[in-house]
Scaffold this motif. Structure first.
Motif, mmCIF file in Angstrom:
data_model
loop_
_atom_site.group_PDB
_atom_site.id
_atom_site.type_symbol
_atom_site.label_atom_id
_atom_site.label_comp_id
_atom_site.label_asym_id
_atom_site.label_seq_id
_atom_site.Cartn_x
_atom_site.Cartn_y
_atom_site.Cartn_z
ATOM 1 N N ARG A 105 -43.148 0.964 4.608
ATOM 2 C CA ARG A 105 -42.267 1.920 5.083
ATOM 3 C C ARG A 105 -42.093 2.445 6.659
ATOM 4 N N GLY A 106 -40.938 2.061 7.085
ATOM 5 C CA GLY A 106 -40.888 2.550 8.368
ATOM 6 C C GLY A 106 -41.347 3.594 9.003
ATOM 7 N N ARG A 107 -42.173 3.831 9.923
ATOM 8 C CA ARG A 107 -43.000 4.800 10.157
ATOM 9 C C ARG A 107 -41.981 5.821 11.030
ATOM 10 N N SER A 108 -40.946 5.352 11.731
ATOM 11 C CA SER A 108 -40.019 6.117 12.542
ATOM 12 C C SER A 108 -38.716 6.716 11.433
ATOM 13 N N GLY A 109 -38.841 6.311 10.213
ATOM 14 C CA GLY A 109 -37.940 6.703 9.357
ATOM 15 C C GLY A 109 -36.916 5.640 9.195
ATOM 16 N N PRO A 110 -35.764 5.699 8.275
ATOM 17 C CA PRO A 110 -34.604 4.836 8.242
ATOM 18 C C PRO A 110 -34.111 4.397 9.203
ATOM 19 N N GLU A 111 -33.413 3.371 9.303
ATOM 20 C CA GLU A 111 -32.451 2.784 10.423
ATOM 21 C C GLU A 111 -31.310 2.326 9.809
ATOM 22 N N ALA A 112 -30.176 2.785 10.393
ATOM 23 C CA ALA A 112 -28.873 2.752 9.645
ATOM 24 C C ALA A 112 -27.813 2.652 10.564
ATOM 25 N N GLY A 113 -26.712 1.836 10.328
ATOM 26 C CA GLY A 113 -25.527 1.912 11.132
ATOM 27 C C GLY A 113 -25.168 0.812 12.003
ATOM 28 N N LYS A 115 -25.759 -1.165 15.257
ATOM 29 C CA LYS A 115 -26.870 -1.650 16.460
ATOM 30 C C LYS A 115 -26.542 -2.684 16.825
ATOM 31 N N LEU A 116 -27.243 -2.670 18.262
ATOM 32 C CA LEU A 116 -27.476 -3.980 18.958
ATOM 33 C C LEU A 116 -29.096 -4.306 18.839
ATOM 34 N N VAL A 117 -29.254 -5.734 18.701
ATOM 35 C CA VAL A 117 -30.479 -6.107 18.830
ATOM 36 C C VAL A 117 -30.638 -7.016 20.225
ATOM 37 N N SER A 118 -31.795 -7.017 20.694
ATOM 38 C CA SER A 118 -31.833 -8.099 22.024
ATOM 39 C C SER A 118 -32.714 -9.287 21.620
ATOM 40 N N LYS A 119 -32.303 -10.384 22.073
ATOM 41 C CA LYS A 119 -32.934 -11.602 21.816
ATOM 42 C C LYS A 119 -34.150 -11.673 22.795
ATOM 43 N N LYS A 120 -35.281 -12.259 22.398
ATOM 44 C CA LYS A 120 -36.312 -12.532 23.081
ATOM 45 C C LYS A 120 -36.332 -13.739 23.599
ATOM 46 N N ASP A 121 -37.367 -14.177 24.745
ATOM 47 C CA ASP A 121 -37.205 -15.304 25.347
ATOM 48 C C ASP A 121 -37.433 -16.819 24.365
ATOM 49 N N ALA A 122 -38.110 -16.749 23.160
ATOM 50 C CA ALA A 122 -38.252 -17.774 22.314
ATOM 51 C C ALA A 122 -36.848 -18.202 21.725
ATOM 52 N N ALA A 123 -36.082 -17.081 21.776
ATOM 53 C CA ALA A 123 -34.460 -17.083 20.952
ATOM 54 C C ALA A 123 -33.716 -18.194 21.731
ATOM 55 N N SER A 158 -35.276 -8.280 18.789
ATOM 56 C CA SER A 158 -36.065 -7.037 18.862
ATOM 57 C C SER A 158 -35.233 -5.820 19.027
ATOM 58 N N SER A 159 -35.884 -4.500 18.980
ATOM 59 C CA SER A 159 -35.173 -3.221 19.323
ATOM 60 C C SER A 159 -36.137 -2.350 19.443
ATOM 61 N N PRO A 160 -35.859 -1.242 20.292
ATOM 62 C CA PRO A 160 -36.937 -0.072 20.524
ATOM 63 C C PRO A 160 -37.192 0.804 19.265
ATOM 64 N N MET A 161 -36.699 0.943 18.181
ATOM 65 C CA MET A 161 -37.182 1.467 17.080
ATOM 66 C C MET A 161 -38.055 0.521 16.179
ATOM 67 N N TYR A 162 -37.720 -0.537 15.787
ATOM 68 C CA TYR A 162 -38.523 -1.362 15.074
ATOM 69 C C TYR A 162 -38.405 -2.821 15.595
ATOM 70 N N PRO A 163 -39.534 -3.184 16.153
ATOM 71 C CA PRO A 163 -39.595 -4.269 17.256
ATOM 72 C C PRO A 163 -39.416 -5.879 16.246
ATOM 73 N N ASN A 164 -39.574 -5.891 15.167
ATOM 74 C CA ASN A 164 -39.559 -7.256 14.440
ATOM 75 C C ASN A 164 -38.320 -7.191 13.699
ATOM 76 N N GLN A 165 -37.001 -7.504 14.661
ATOM 77 C CA GLN A 165 -35.760 -7.592 13.912
ATOM 78 C C GLN A 165 -35.668 -8.896 13.570
ATOM 79 N N ALA A 166 -35.952 -9.970 14.178
ATOM 80 C CA ALA A 166 -35.688 -11.433 13.689
ATOM 81 C C ALA A 166 -36.753 -12.350 14.096
#
Length: 250
Positions: A105-113, A115-123, A158-166
């Motif tokens: 369970r996400g420690r910062s609560g649910p995430e909804a709506g 959003k933007l995620v940011s590509k990492k170098d490996a992407a 990644s994203s600030p709230m939950y880093p493991n986005q992809a």
């Protein structure tokens, strides 16, 4: 020769949606199994790729949903056999758990709506993610997350709230925390059924105009991504090179 994709759908209210349309228009034939109704095959024999969709249950809620271990086993077998695999939201969490990561369970609560995620170098050198924009539009709607990636996984977004986005695990296994398959109607249904998750979104996030706009933006980005996934499954797009073992220390 037709590219056959096995689609695992854990819940009736989370269909393959526009992702299915994009995969089909790229030449794939989809066989959908309802994980809570149908038998889950132990491996992807006879298929060129596997897609696992989302659902409201947690990825380790085996007692309430006794078919979850079979889905995780299928995903693990697919990655081991280098069958292109894509897990979306719950599907991504199941993929992470099946290949050695930790989920919860996400420690910062649910995430909804929207959003933007940011590509990492490996992407930027990944066969599916390289052509995405730096910060692609996505739709979030989840309680659970991949807390720690599998040891052999590569973080792609990644994203600030939950880093493991992809992430990518192995050469052709892909998990995304967000949704790319939705329509405004599908999301509106989730909002009605899961107000606790929906309440985490910004004000107006689920207004019809907002949903129409974000889904148009998502289509610009994720429709070509889906086409690239079919190319990978068909063998027209090469996966990443295998990792070379490191040299022993002197």
């Amino acid at each position: 020769m037709t590219t056959r994709i096995l689609v695992v759908q854990p819940e009736e209210t989370v269909p393959v949606g526009t992702l299915g349309d994009w995969l089909s228009e790229a030449g794939a034939a989809l066989d959908t199994v309802r994980a809570d109704v149908d038998d889950i095959p132990p491996a992807a024999d006879g298929y060129d790729a596997v897609v696992c969709l989302g659902g409201g249950m947690g990825p380790l809620d085996d007692e309430q949903h006794p078919w979850l271990p079979a889905v995780r086993a299928l995903l693990a077998a697919s990655v081991a056999a280098e069958v292109p695999t894509l897990g979306v939201c719950l599907g991504g969490q199941l993929l992470g758990a099946a290949t050695g990561g930790t989920v919860g369970r996400g420690r910062s609560g649910p995430e909804a709506g929207p959003k933007l995620v940011s590509k990492k170098d490996a992407a930027w050198t990944d066969p599916l993610f390289a052509d995405l924009p730096l910060m692609p539009d996505v739709l979030e709607f989840h309680r659970d997350v991949v807390e720690h990636l599998p040891a052999e996984a590569t973080l792609l977004a990644s994203s600030p709230m939950y880093p493991n986005q992809a992430f990518r695990v192995g050469r052709v296994g892909y998990g995304v925390q967000f949704h790319i398959e939705t329509t405004p109607e599908i999301v509106a249904g989730w909002v009605d059924r899961s107000p606790d998750v929906a309440s985490a979104a910004e004000t107006g996030a689920f207004d019809r105009d907002t949903l129409d706009r974000v889904h148009a933006d998502m289509a610009d980005t994720w429709r070509p991504f889906a086409h690239r996934f079919v190319e990978l499954a068909r063998g027209d797009r090469q996966p990443v090179e295998p990792r070379r073992p490191g040299l022993p220390l002197a």
